[in-house]
Design a protein around this motif. Structure first.
Motif, PDB file in Angstrom:
ATOM      1  N   ARG A  46      53.448  53.250  62.211  1.00 50.14           N
ATOM      2  CA  ARG A  46      52.220  53.679  62.811  1.00 50.14           C
ATOM      3  C   ARG A  46      50.893  54.146  61.836  1.00 50.14           C
ATOM      4  O   ARG A  46      50.031  53.546  61.700  1.00 50.14           O
ATOM      5  CB  ARG A  46      52.354  54.697  63.825  1.00 50.14           C
ATOM      6  N   ARG A  47      51.501  55.004  60.681  1.00 51.24           N
ATOM      7  CA  ARG A  47      50.805  55.098  59.873  1.00 51.24           C
ATOM      8  C   ARG A  47      50.215  54.056  58.927  1.00 51.24           C
ATOM      9  O   ARG A  47      49.195  54.091  58.138  1.00 51.24           O
ATOM     10  CB  ARG A  47      51.380  56.377  58.989  1.00 51.24           C
ATOM     11  N   VAL A  48      51.082  53.054  58.524  1.00 46.67           N
ATOM     12  CA  VAL A  48      50.865  52.094  57.873  1.00 46.67           C
ATOM     13  C   VAL A  48      49.666  51.298  58.381  1.00 46.67           C
ATOM     14  O   VAL A  48      48.760  50.790  57.984  1.00 46.67           O
ATOM     15  CB  VAL A  48      52.030  51.006  57.572  1.00 46.67           C
ATOM     16  N   PHE A  49      49.794  51.124  59.793  1.00 46.57           N
ATOM     17  CA  PHE A  49      48.640  50.120  60.569  1.00 46.57           C
ATOM     18  C   PHE A  49      47.401  51.055  60.591  1.00 46.57           C
ATOM     19  O   PHE A  49      46.334  50.742  60.186  1.00 46.57           O
ATOM     20  CB  PHE A  49      48.924  50.467  62.180  1.00 46.57           C
ATOM     21  N   LYS A  50      47.452  52.479  60.567  1.00 51.12           N
ATOM     22  CA  LYS A  50      46.154  53.314  60.366  1.00 51.12           C
ATOM     23  C   LYS A  50      45.562  53.143  59.178  1.00 51.12           C
ATOM     24  O   LYS A  50      44.372  53.098  58.789  1.00 51.12           O
ATOM     25  CB  LYS A  50      46.324  54.694  60.906  1.00 51.12           C
ATOM     26  N   GLY A  51      46.385  52.875  58.124  1.00 48.81           N
ATOM     27  CA  GLY A  51      46.037  52.782  56.852  1.00 48.81           C
ATOM     28  C   GLY A  51      45.177  51.379  56.416  1.00 48.81           C
ATOM     29  O   GLY A  51      44.804  50.908  55.597  1.00 48.81           O
ATOM     30  N   GLY A  52      45.283  50.437  57.727  1.00 42.20           N
ATOM     31  CA  GLY A  52      44.633  48.861  57.511  1.00 42.20           C
ATOM     32  C   GLY A  52      45.677  47.885  56.936  1.00 42.20           C
ATOM     33  O   GLY A  52      45.174  46.794  56.797  1.00 42.20           O
ATOM     34  N   ARG A  53      46.934  48.218  57.129  1.00 39.09           N
ATOM     35  CA  ARG A  53      47.904  47.111  56.654  1.00 39.09           C
ATOM     36  C   ARG A  53      48.672  46.722  57.957  1.00 39.09           C
ATOM     37  O   ARG A  53      49.322  47.456  58.513  1.00 39.09           O
ATOM     38  CB  ARG A  53      48.867  47.806  55.524  1.00 39.09           C
ATOM     39  N   TYR A  54      48.674  45.429  58.096  1.00 38.29           N
ATOM     40  CA  TYR A  54      49.190  44.612  59.422  1.00 38.29           C
ATOM     41  C   TYR A  54      50.113  43.669  58.883  1.00 38.29           C
ATOM     42  O   TYR A  54      49.865  42.520  58.639  1.00 38.29           O
ATOM     43  CB  TYR A  54      48.369  44.279  60.260  1.00 38.29           C
ATOM     44  N   SER A  55      51.662  43.786  58.703  1.00 42.88           N
ATOM     45  CA  SER A  55      52.581  42.619  58.264  1.00 42.88           C
ATOM     46  C   SER A  55      53.709  42.858  59.141  1.00 42.88           C
ATOM     47  O   SER A  55      54.184  43.942  59.415  1.00 42.88           O
ATOM     48  CB  SER A  55      52.815  43.090  56.651  1.00 42.88           C
ATOM     49  N   MET A  56      54.015  41.716  59.498  1.00 46.24           N
ATOM     50  CA  MET A  56      54.906  41.450  60.611  1.00 46.24           C
ATOM     51  C   MET A  56      56.245  40.530  60.238  1.00 46.24           C
ATOM     52  O   MET A  56      57.322  40.942  59.845  1.00 46.24           O
ATOM     53  CB  MET A  56      54.549  41.338  62.015  1.00 46.24           C
ATOM     54  N   PHE A  57      55.836  39.234  60.337  1.00 41.83           N
ATOM     55  CA  PHE A  57      56.702  38.243  60.150  1.00 41.83           C
ATOM     56  C   PHE A  57      56.826  37.642  58.751  1.00 41.83           C
ATOM     57  O   PHE A  57      55.875  37.006  58.325  1.00 41.83           O
ATOM     58  CB  PHE A  57      56.592  36.996  61.080  1.00 41.83           C
ATOM     59  N   GLY A  58      57.903  37.927  57.818  1.00 44.93           N
ATOM     60  CA  GLY A  58      57.880  37.207  56.533  1.00 44.93           C
ATOM     61  C   GLY A  58      58.898  36.052  56.949  1.00 44.93           C
ATOM     62  O   GLY A  58      59.029  35.438  57.811  1.00 44.93           O
ATOM     63  N   GLY A  59      59.404  35.643  55.771  1.00 48.63           N
ATOM     64  CA  GLY A  59      60.188  34.302  55.764  1.00 48.63           C
ATOM     65  C   GLY A  59      59.211  33.014  55.795  1.00 48.63           C
ATOM     66  O   GLY A  59      58.200  33.192  55.202  1.00 48.63           O
ATOM     67  N   GLY A  60      60.082  32.077  56.486  1.00 47.89           N
ATOM     68  CA  GLY A  60      59.153  30.768  56.689  1.00 47.89           C
ATOM     69  C   GLY A  60      59.583  29.949  57.625  1.00 47.89           C
ATOM     70  O   GLY A  60      60.293  30.144  58.345  1.00 47.89           O
ATOM     71  N   GLU A  61      58.742  28.803  57.746  1.00 49.45           N
ATOM     72  CA  GLU A  61      58.895  28.087  58.971  1.00 49.45           C
ATOM     73  C   GLU A  61      60.044  26.922  58.633  1.00 49.45           C
ATOM     74  O   GLU A  61      60.156  26.388  57.664  1.00 49.45           O
ATOM     75  CB  GLU A  61      57.474  27.087  59.167  1.00 49.45           C
ATOM     76  N   ILE A  62      60.900  26.876  59.696  1.00 49.59           N
ATOM     77  CA  ILE A  62      62.012  25.909  59.796  1.00 49.59           C
ATOM     78  C   ILE A  62      61.789  24.982  60.997  1.00 49.59           C
ATOM     79  O   ILE A  62      60.823  25.107  61.871  1.00 49.59           O
ATOM     80  CB  ILE A  62      63.236  26.598  59.617  1.00 49.59           C
ATOM     81  N   PRO A  63      62.366  23.834  60.926  1.00 40.76           N
ATOM     82  CA  PRO A  63      62.220  22.876  61.900  1.00 40.76           C
ATOM     83  C   PRO A  63      62.211  23.389  63.326  1.00 40.76           C
ATOM     84  O   PRO A  63      62.971  24.406  63.683  1.00 40.76           O
ATOM     85  CB  PRO A  63      63.423  21.716  61.780  1.00 40.76           C
ATOM     86  N   ASN A  64      61.479  22.662  64.369  1.00 37.16           N
ATOM     87  CA  ASN A  64      61.563  22.882  65.785  1.00 37.16           C
ATOM     88  C   ASN A  64      60.907  24.248  66.158  1.00 37.16           C
ATOM     89  O   ASN A  64      61.606  24.987  67.208  1.00 37.16           O
ATOM     90  CB  ASN A  64      63.071  22.713  66.458  1.00 37.16           C
ATOM     91  N   HIS A  65      59.899  24.568  65.587  1.00 40.96           N
ATOM     92  CA  HIS A  65      59.125  25.784  65.934  1.00 40.96           C
ATOM     93  C   HIS A  65      59.939  26.895  66.029  1.00 40.96           C
ATOM     94  O   HIS A  65      59.511  27.585  66.491  1.00 40.96           O
ATOM     95  CB  HIS A  65      58.542  25.701  67.495  1.00 40.96           C
TER      96      HIS A  65
END
Length: 557
Positions: free
Chosen positions: A311-330
């Motif tokens: 929560r405090r990270v969000f208040k500080g203006g950082r929004y990061s959720m999904f790392g990694g990368g796209e693989i086939p089939n959505h």
């Protein structure tokens, strides 16, 4: 009342005696523990274990895989489908064959059941996902990888005995510096001439009393720069850096208590060693393909206070959720990203040495933490509404890990035990400062360590430490001695995963394509030793090198 004459009575007595005899034989055979024998016994069902076995069969040796896993392939078939690659030109042999099999699978339009192929794009990690020149593909769905490993096993007639757990306390029989047999908790005994530890944890190696290390060595041990404690080093975005977030329940009040998942222990002197282990997580296979989404569930005992730091990270203006990368089939291979994410920092220190029961508790804690994080992202009011709406379109893939509630089978054991073997790879070899005279394969990935600890700075803020990314200028050679224990410790054990290396060097070596390369080299070494009836340490390197090159391994760049 039925009247039995003597003749009939005798027949009945004989029949009863026969039945009792059969019951006794049956009971005896069920209690008798089975014994198995092969030229080479591999313990573990990882990708490296499979390539070791394939190479041994190709060299006409008997081999048997016995493993705790029900699903083989390790991380490659358990969510890590956005391959940590490096330079693809140094990936050869059976490792390359695997990625060619992935390529061939996705050449079939029927493989694209949730997404047209022309919508997928072609982005891999630092390279193209689909390489039409090399006929390789570096991104894939978990079930596709598992099916390829199963086909390798079937095509090469490799026997795999699953759900068998090594008796780590009393299950390794040693005689004159050699392993004679290994026994499972259920009593089955496996006898062989050579043994291979195909686990991420190095369980067989440790049970055989081979020397190993857990944690980070001090920089002074191997004359390194990047190995020990690295306070204030921010190579990625996985740190709080300038956010200046208070670690205390009441911000700024140290008497109010410390928020969850922050250590109150001193972080250690810069460059010093410790027994801390870089963070683990699960590489989830998520999707937003309509009809294939399993919504993220609220875990048992969900406590939103566990995520106050986020929560405090969000208040500080950082929004990061999904790392990694796209693989086939959505689908997406989801990895840690940002200062507070799926890496469960500091909660895995005991894992490498823990008993099976203790590991199960650690795994459950990681799963509940990760599920709680996903639920928090979708439901907590501190998360901006646009993000909550977005994440609710995503979920676990219904067609993956179907017998495990769509959760990956294998946690990402980024590092556990590391053997102290015939040769210790360090950053000096990775960075080209020291030469390798007996290469059995090559690596090229960044020396990558995830965060090792979350601590309180002298200024009273929360900070992460240990996340590093140090690039080698060019691909490097991996020494034969990294997979061999010292001869005086064990003469017939090969270790292609928990290899002999420093913490930071292991951060580059530990990638799945490299593990498969080292697995093939381990199989080649074992087969040559069997051909000549000599110990694995006595095999001529020139002979080994010739065979590795003949079988497609890349030893120089």
């Amino acid at each position: 009342m039925i009247n039995f004459n003597v003749k009939n009575r005798n027949k009945i007595v004989l029949l009863l005696m026969l039945v009792v005899s059969l019951i006794q034989v049956s009971c005896g055979s069920s209690e008798e523990k089975q014994e198995y024998d092969a030229d080479v016994i591999i313990y573990g069902g990882t990708s490296a274990a499979i390539t070791t076995a394939v190479q041994l069969k190709r060299m006409h040796k008997s081999v048997l895989i016995v493993c705790p896993e029900k699903h083989i392939g390790g991380l490659s078939s358990s969510g890590l489908g956005f391959t940590d690659l490096g330079n693809k030109e140094v990936i050869g042999g059976i490792s390359k064959e695997f990625y060619t099999s992935v390529y061939n699978h996705y050449q079939d339009e029927a493989a694209w059941n949730w997404q047209p192929r022309n919508e997928y794009g072609n982005e891999g990690q630092g390279t193209t996902a689909i390489d039409d020149d090399l006929k390789t593909m570096w991104t894939f769905e978990p079930h596709v990888a598992e099916n390829i490993f199963e086909k390798m096993v079937t095509d090469n007639d490799i026997k795999v005995i699953r759900n068998k757990w090594l008796d780590r306390n009393n299950g390794v029989e040693l005689l004159d510096g050699k392993i004679v047999s290994i026994t499972m908790l259920t009593g089955e005994k496996y006898t062989g001439k050579i043994f291979v530890d195909g686990t991420y944890e190095g369980d067989l190696m440790a049970a055989a009393n081979v020397n190993y290390h857990v944690g980070r060595e001090a920089n002074s041990v191997y004359n390194e720069t990047w190995n020990g404690v690295q306070k204030g080093v921010y190579h990625h975005s996985h740190n709080f850096q300038e956010l200046n977030i208070s670690p205390y329940v009441i911000p700024g009040d140290s008497t109010s208590g410390v928020l969850p998942r922050i250590s109150t222990a001193p972080p250690g002197e810069q460059g010093s060693g410790d027994n801390r282990v870089q963070a683990y997580n699960y590489r989830l296979c998520t999707t937003n393909a309509e009809g294939n989404v399993v919504p993220f569930e609220k875990p048992k005992d969900y406590d939103p206070a566990e995520y106050e730091l986020l929560r405090r990270v969000f208040k500080g203006g950082r929004y990061s959720m999904f790392g990694g990368g796209e693989i086939p089939n959505h689908k997406r291979d989801v990895n840690n990203v940002g200062p507070f994410s799926s890496d469960n920092i500091g909660m895995n220190y005991e894992y490498p040495e823990a008993s099976y029961e203790e590991r199960k508790v650690i795994l459950e804690e990681h799963i509940n933490y990760h599920k709680g994080l996903l639920y928090f992202w979708g439901h907590d009011e501190s998360v901006p509404e646009r993000f909550r709406k977005s994440i609710k379109k995503w979920g676990l893939a219904k067609d993956e890990f179907q017998d495990n509630n769509h959760w990956p089978y294998q946690i990402y054991v980024r590092e556990a035990r590391r053997m102290i073997g015939d040769f210790v790879m360090t950053e000096n070899e990775i960075l080209g400062r020291s030469k390798v005279d007996k290469p059995i394969g090559m690596g090229s990935y960044t020396m990558d360590s995830h965060n090792v600890q979350r601590y309180i700075t002298k200024d009273g803020y929360v900070q992460n430490e240990g996340d590093l990314g140090v690039d080698a200028e060019e691909p490097y050679q991996i020494h034969l001695g990294t997979i061999l224990p010292k001869q005086k410790e064990c003469k017939n054990l090969i270790v292609p995963l928990a290899v002999s290396s420093s913490h930071i060097a292991f951060g580059s070596i530990r990638m799945e394509p490299v593990f498969m390369i080292l697995g093939q080299s381990a199989g080649t070494l074992a087969a040559l030793a069997l051909d000549e009836d000599i110990d694995i340490h006595e095999v001529s390197y020139d002979e080994l090198k010739e065979k590795l090159i003949a079988d497609g391994q890349v030893l120089s760049y």
